[in-house]
Design an enzyme around this catalytic site. Structure first.
Site, mmCIF file in Angstrom:
data_model
loop_
_atom_site.group_PDB
_atom_site.id
_atom_site.type_symbol
_atom_site.label_atom_id
_atom_site.label_comp_id
_atom_site.label_asym_id
_atom_site.label_seq_id
_atom_site.Cartn_x
_atom_site.Cartn_y
_atom_site.Cartn_z
ATOM 1 N N ASP A 1 5.643 2.367 -4.274
ATOM 2 C CA ASP A 1 6.391 1.211 -4.770
ATOM 3 C C ASP A 1 5.758 0.589 -6.005
ATOM 4 O OD1 ASP A 1 8.527 1.237 -2.986
ATOM 5 O OD2 ASP A 1 7.405 0.144 -1.461
ATOM 6 N N ASP B 1 3.434 -11.299 3.357
ATOM 7 C CA ASP B 1 2.592 -11.152 2.170
ATOM 8 C C ASP B 1 3.214 -11.728 0.901
ATOM 9 O OD1 ASP B 1 0.344 -10.102 3.406
ATOM 10 O OD2 ASP B 1 1.181 -8.091 3.447
ATOM 11 N N ARG C 1 -5.247 -11.532 0.916
ATOM 12 C CA ARG C 1 -4.261 -11.922 -0.111
ATOM 13 C C ARG C 1 -4.758 -13.013 -1.052
ATOM 14 N NH1 ARG C 1 -2.801 -7.132 0.779
ATOM 15 N NH2 ARG C 1 -1.418 -6.793 2.543
ATOM 16 N N SER D 1 3.618 1.997 7.473
ATOM 17 C CA SER D 1 3.152 1.080 6.449
ATOM 18 C C SER D 1 1.765 0.623 6.886
ATOM 19 C CB SER D 1 4.104 -0.105 6.328
ATOM 20 O OG SER D 1 3.444 -1.153 5.644
HETATM 21 N N1 ARG Z 1 1.368 -8.376 10.100
HETATM 22 C C1 ARG Z 1 0.141 -8.490 9.365
HETATM 23 C C2 ARG Z 1 0.105 -9.772 8.603
HETATM 24 O O1 ARG Z 1 1.129 -10.318 8.308
HETATM 25 C C3 ARG Z 1 -0.127 -7.305 8.470
HETATM 26 C C4 ARG Z 1 0.792 -7.169 7.299
HETATM 27 C C5 ARG Z 1 0.672 -5.852 6.555
HETATM 28 N N2 ARG Z 1 0.852 -4.758 7.477
HETATM 29 C C6 ARG Z 1 1.114 -3.501 7.167
HETATM 30 N N3 ARG Z 1 1.070 -2.643 8.115
HETATM 31 N N4 ARG Z 1 1.403 -3.128 5.964
HETATM 32 O O2 ARG Z 1 -0.949 -10.262 8.275
#
Ligand code: ARG
Length: 399
Positions: free
Chosen positions: A14, A124, A95, A175
């Site tokens: 992406d 995110d 983040r 993912s």
């Molecule tokens: N659910 C987790 C959070 O919001 C991880 C997010 C990213 N997860 C992923 N498998 N890409 O902090």
């Protein structure tokens, strides 16, 4: 001058496609920024080169591992941060640090925009954009995956048409987001929440059921931060890495949960965070020994709020700062040693000692050497129960 966009670049499909797409749509130059938060896996020099091959005018890799360990994982540890009592806020923690470096790059490159590859369904996007809004409100955000009807198939087609070096053939059905503090895996067959996790999901941990001798580790803390393992001095980064390895070998820190996202969706995620879970387990026990009862009781609600706040994308908020000030104050005496046994998927505390301990053997013992005056207890219990007794008498009187 041509506008510049700083893109949070992971090296995946992406964000690779986003480089060319943003350039085409906006006429801007794209600067790719990859922040090393200990995600491991691919060589980041290769990731950087891929960004350039996909058309970025500049590409930077920032080694933020020490900063992540000391400035983000350690505050999370001191707050025993576990969202919904379980998830050690792995992705949520990285983040704000990534945001800091994006903003820094935007300033250096005179960029007007920051771009990310998040979807509109997750947490995110919130963490990135709220963070950018707090640190650099003049920067505008581009979110192609969310805002431009982007699908996986379109991205693959785009990459193939332009011959982008993005290896779309070996795409993983999952993912995955990983860093020093842990690893998150979602999508694919996990979206049926009745399906059990399978071995191939895991990479930080071994199967906890494998026969293996237990491993014993002594963690030394100074004011809530690990400073030595088995007597060997370590930095926060070294402590986390080493415990990821040792606890990971015993399958510590695997989690499978349905969680409440900020956007309201319930989602299923499989996590592994061996180092984080080992450290939090040890830290909590040292708090049990060194933190006064009422502070400890109050801190549990602060810890929970801290985790929710960070999960909800509010790292850069006055409340998080205020809670951290409280947590700092509570950690003054959280110094000492905890012995952990790592085995069969668990990190179990088997010993603790501290110069700042509030545990008083004389008060606790049922053997000789008892210094507790039991005659005081009778009156204490009497007065403690007085309000309940008065209320019960009244209720009986009135039927
Ligand atoms: N659910 C987790 C959070 O919001 C991880 C997010 C990213 N997860 C992923 N498998 N890409 O902090």
């Amino acid at each position: 001058m041509t506008d510049r966009v700083v893109l949070a670049y992971s090296g995946g499909l992406d964000t690779s496609v986003a480089i060319g797409w943003i350039a085409e749509q906006t006429g801007a130059e794209v600067v790719a920024v990859t922040v090393d938060v200990g995600q491991g896996g691919e060589d980041l020099a290769v990731v950087r080169q891929r960004a350039l091959d996909c058309g970025a005018v500049a590409a930077e890799v920032v080694d933020a591992r020490e900063e992540f360990a000391a400035g983000f994982c350690m505050p999370a540890l001191r707050a025993n941060a576990r969202y919904m009592d379980r998830y050690p806020v792995v992705s949520a923690l990285s983040r704000p640090l990534i945001v800091r470096h994006l903003v820094d790059a935007a300033l250096r490159h005179d960029a007007t925009h920051v771009a990310h590859g998040c979807t509109g369904k997750g947490n995110d996007q919130v963490r990135f954009e709220v963070g950018i809004g707090a640190l650099a409100p003049w920067l505008r955000v581009i979110a192609p995956v969310r805002d431009s009807g982007w699908t996986r198939d379109k991205a693959v087609a785009y990459a193939q048409e332009r011959g982008l070096p993005v290896g779309v053939t070996h795409r993983s059905p999952y993912s995955i987001d990983q860093n020093l503090w842990g690893r998150a895996v979602e999508t694919g067959f996990l979206e049926d929440i009745w399906n059990a996790p399978i071995a191939e999901l895991y990479s930080y941990t071994q199967d906890p059921g494998l026969p293996r001798d237990p491993d014993t580790v002594v963690i030394t803390f100074d004011q809530g931060v690990p400073v030595a393992l088995d007597g060997e001095t370590v930095t926060p980064l070294q402590a986390i890495r080493e415990l990821n390895r040792r606890a990971g070998e015993h399958g510590v820190g695997r989690l499978d949960l349905v969680e409440d996202r900020l956007v309201g969706i319930k989602s299923r995620e499989v996590y592994e965070a061996p180092g984080a879970i080992a450290l939090i387990t040890a830290h909590q026990e040292l708090e049990n020994v060194t933190v006064e009862r009422d502070v400890a009781r109050f801190k549990r609600s602060v810890d929970q709020r801290w985790a929710e706040l960070v999960y909800d994308g509010l790292w850069f908020s006055p409340l998080r700062q205020a809670l951290d000030a409280f947590v700092d104050e509570t950690q003054r005496h959280v110094s000492g040693e905890v012995r952990l046994v790592l085995h069969g998927g668990k990190a179990v505390v088997t010993g603790r000692r501290s110069e700042a301990s509030l545990y008083d053997f004389g008060l606790a013992t049922y053997d000789s050497g008892d210094t507790f005056d039991q005659s005081l207890a009778r009156g204490f219990v009497e007065l403690w129960g007085l309000p309940s007794r008065l209320a019960a008498d009244r209720d009986r009187r009135l039927g």
